[in-house]
Design an enzyme around this catalytic site. Structure first.
Site, mmCIF file in Angstrom:
data_model
loop_
_atom_site.group_PDB
_atom_site.id
_atom_site.type_symbol
_atom_site.label_atom_id
_atom_site.label_comp_id
_atom_site.label_asym_id
_atom_site.label_seq_id
_atom_site.Cartn_x
_atom_site.Cartn_y
_atom_site.Cartn_z
ATOM 1 C CG HIS A 1 -1.631 0.832 1.374
ATOM 2 N ND1 HIS A 1 -3.023 1.423 1.430
ATOM 3 C CD2 HIS A 1 -1.299 2.565 1.894
ATOM 4 C CE1 HIS A 1 -3.415 2.196 1.410
ATOM 5 N NE2 HIS A 1 -2.942 3.335 2.507
ATOM 6 C CD GLU A 2 1.410 3.667 3.754
ATOM 7 O OE1 GLU A 2 1.468 4.373 3.736
ATOM 8 O OE2 GLU A 2 0.692 3.475 4.673
ATOM 9 C CG HIS B 1 0.134 6.045 -0.557
ATOM 10 N ND1 HIS B 1 -0.702 6.774 -1.073
ATOM 11 C CD2 HIS B 1 -0.223 5.137 0.326
ATOM 12 C CE1 HIS B 1 -1.881 7.243 -0.231
ATOM 13 N NE2 HIS B 1 -1.673 5.532 0.597
ATOM 14 C CD GLU C 1 -5.269 5.584 0.363
ATOM 15 O OE1 GLU C 1 -4.646 6.006 0.513
ATOM 16 O OE2 GLU C 1 -5.867 4.974 0.883
HETATM 17 ZN ZN ZN Z 1 -3.460 5.351 1.798
#
Ligand code: ZN
Length: 500
Positions: A260-261, A264, A290
């Site tokens: 997830h990160e 980003h 996101e």
């Molecule tokens: Zn996030």
């Protein structure tokens, strides 16, 4: 050689200086989460507030207004820069420097109070700080009296251009669709990522590092650390910092958190270098940001091809229970639908019900329909209504998230917007990359990374999120592609009976 002259060059120099101040404030925030001893919080709050006030003052002063008036664009890039800087400037002029400093300070101390309240499971330690954050946000809202609804001004900070009415429409339609889908779903498989442990932290870290390296995380430009509440920060495209947290009982926290990160981080990593140290060198909104993290976490990480690639890796680092498992078992396991209490551990299908709950409550607090002292009770009621669960304690309830303590109100909807956009982007990119599934199954992510760079990352704030989505997918923001994607996955993993 002399520096270029004229209002445009002066403006660029000023924006670069402000960008540096803002990145320094971010570095202090990163340090607070990852490195700082807890007792440093009070001084750190002052330091962050000072930097944020300086950045605000340097930007919102008359001189910048004069430069914006006088500057003449020499290239299309300058036009984008001037347009975005003008928008930011008009907004910043509305907010007094004192209030900016108070907001930053209250956010940092509220964050600290949240940590203490969690440690002793005591809402009373948190309550005055949250009340202060709400009160300051109301003062902030008052700087924008022309807004239709008070929440508009908060939402606009995270998702520029989006209005409450629009967000409400999308969130409510999705909520209703999800409630229906979750009711119809019958989880069949046990999730081996939960039940197969314990998973030693060192072995998990090796899995995570191997996966991330393949996705495009290199040691020269990235750092991976551990934080209680995982996040990503970047200071420039060659200094990307991501965090995750390891849970020996649940493999998903560390692995999917890190993916997830990374999503980003890649956004910032692949931005056009021409945007550096200008107002364009940021994501165009948190929804799009996101969408990138969700895309890597869910559309990639929880896909069958990814399971195919990752299973041998899990076997070699973690042994049992992965030895006895086949790809379908893993695929079913990581997609198990189950109503649960903790947002960041929620599966892909139920996740947005957690957001619906938070959005409903923060909107009620901002609109004066809910008092902070009544929040724990309202939280528990909404949990029962939307998730059908009882809340056993504050850590599984109202004290689980960092956002409100840190003053981030209006932020939650962007998670759901991101999920919706990710599903739309996936439809579009899989049409253009017909080999995407085979590539993922082979651990080859270069084509995907490049598609995202070309269509999303490089633009920075050149287009607003609506325009960016339209260019990448030919569509407006929609609920249906995400619901269709979930439904197909539940059918595929045997958790939804096929239509007869
Ligand atoms: Zn996030």
């Amino acid at each position: 050689m002399t520096a270029p002259n004229g209002p445009l060059a002066d403006l660029r120099r000023r924006l670069a200086e402000i960008s540096d101040l803002e990145r320094m404030a971010m570095l202090l925030a990163w340090d607070q989460e990852v490195m700082m001893p807890a007792a440093g919080a009070e001084w750190r709050a002052q330091q962050r507030a000072t930097l944020e006030r300086l950045a605000h003052e340097r930007f919102a002063d008359d001189h910048v207004g004069a430069l914006l008036e006088a500057a003449v664009a020499e290239t299309p890039l300058d036009e984008d820069l001037l347009r975005v800087a003008r928008r930011d400037y008009d907004k910043a002029r509305r907010v007094p420097g004192d209030l900016v400093e108070e907001l930053a300070h209250a956010g940092a101390t509220g964050h600290e109070a949240w940590t203490r309240a969690r440690a002793s499971s005591d809402f009373a330690l948190f309550e005055p700080h949250l009340r202060r954050n709400i009160e300051l946000r109301r003062r902030y809202i008052a700087c924008f009296p022309e807004a239709d609804r008070p929440y508009d001004a908060l939402l606009d900070d995270y998702e520029p251009g989006m209005r409450t009415a629009q967000a409400e429409d999308v969130l409510e339609r999705l909520r209703d669709g999800l409630v229906e889908l979750v009711e119809a779903a019958a989880p069949s498989a046990d999730d081996a990522l939960v039940t197969g442990g314990p998973f030693p932290t060192d072995a998990q870290r090796r899995v995570v590092e191997t996966v991330l390296r393949q996705v495009g995380v290199d040691d020269a430009r990235w750092r991976l650390d551990v934080a209680v509440h995982p996040f990503a920060s970047n200071f420039n495209a060659s200094d990307i910092r991501i965090t995750t947290r390891y849970n020996e009982a649940f493999l998903g926290d560390g692995l999917f958190g890190a993916l997830h990160e990374t999503g980003h981080g890649l956004y910032e990593r692949q931005m056009d270098p021409l945007h550096y140290r200008t107002t364009l060198a940021e994501a165009t909104g948190l929804g799009v940001h996101e969408s990138q993290s969700r895309l890597w976490e869910n559309l990639v990480g929880r896909s069958r091809p990814f399971c195919e690639w990752a299973l041998p890796l899990l076997r070699s680092h973690l042994g049992d229970p992965f030895e006895a498992m086949d790809v379908d078992d893993l695929y079913r396991g990581v997609n198990r639908v189950e109503l649960s209490l903790i947002r960041i551990e929620a599966d892909e299908t139920t996740y947005n019900l957690h957001i619906a709950l938070r959005y409903e409550l923060e909107l009620a607090m901002i609109e004066g329909r809910l008092e902070v002292k009544d929040l724990p009770e309202a939280w528990d009621e909404a949990t029962h209504r939307l998730l059908g669960l009882e809340v056993p304690d504050l850590l599984h309830g109202v004290l689980q998230d960092i956002h409100w303590g840190a003053g981030m109100i209006g932020y939650f909807p962007t998670y759901t917007l991101g999920n919706l956009m990710a599903a739309q982007l996936w439809t579009s990119l899989s049409n253009q990359l017909p080999d995407i599934e085979a590539d993922i199954a082979a651990g080859n992510f270069a084509g995907l990374r490049e598609w995202l760079r070309e269509n999303i990352h490089r633009h920075g704030r050149k287009y607003d999120s609506r325009e960016l989505l339209r260019r990448a997918t030919g569509e407006e923001l929609r609920v249906e592609p995400f619901l269709d994607y979930l439904q197909a996955k539940l059918l595929d993993t045997g958790q939804l009976a096929g239509r007869t």
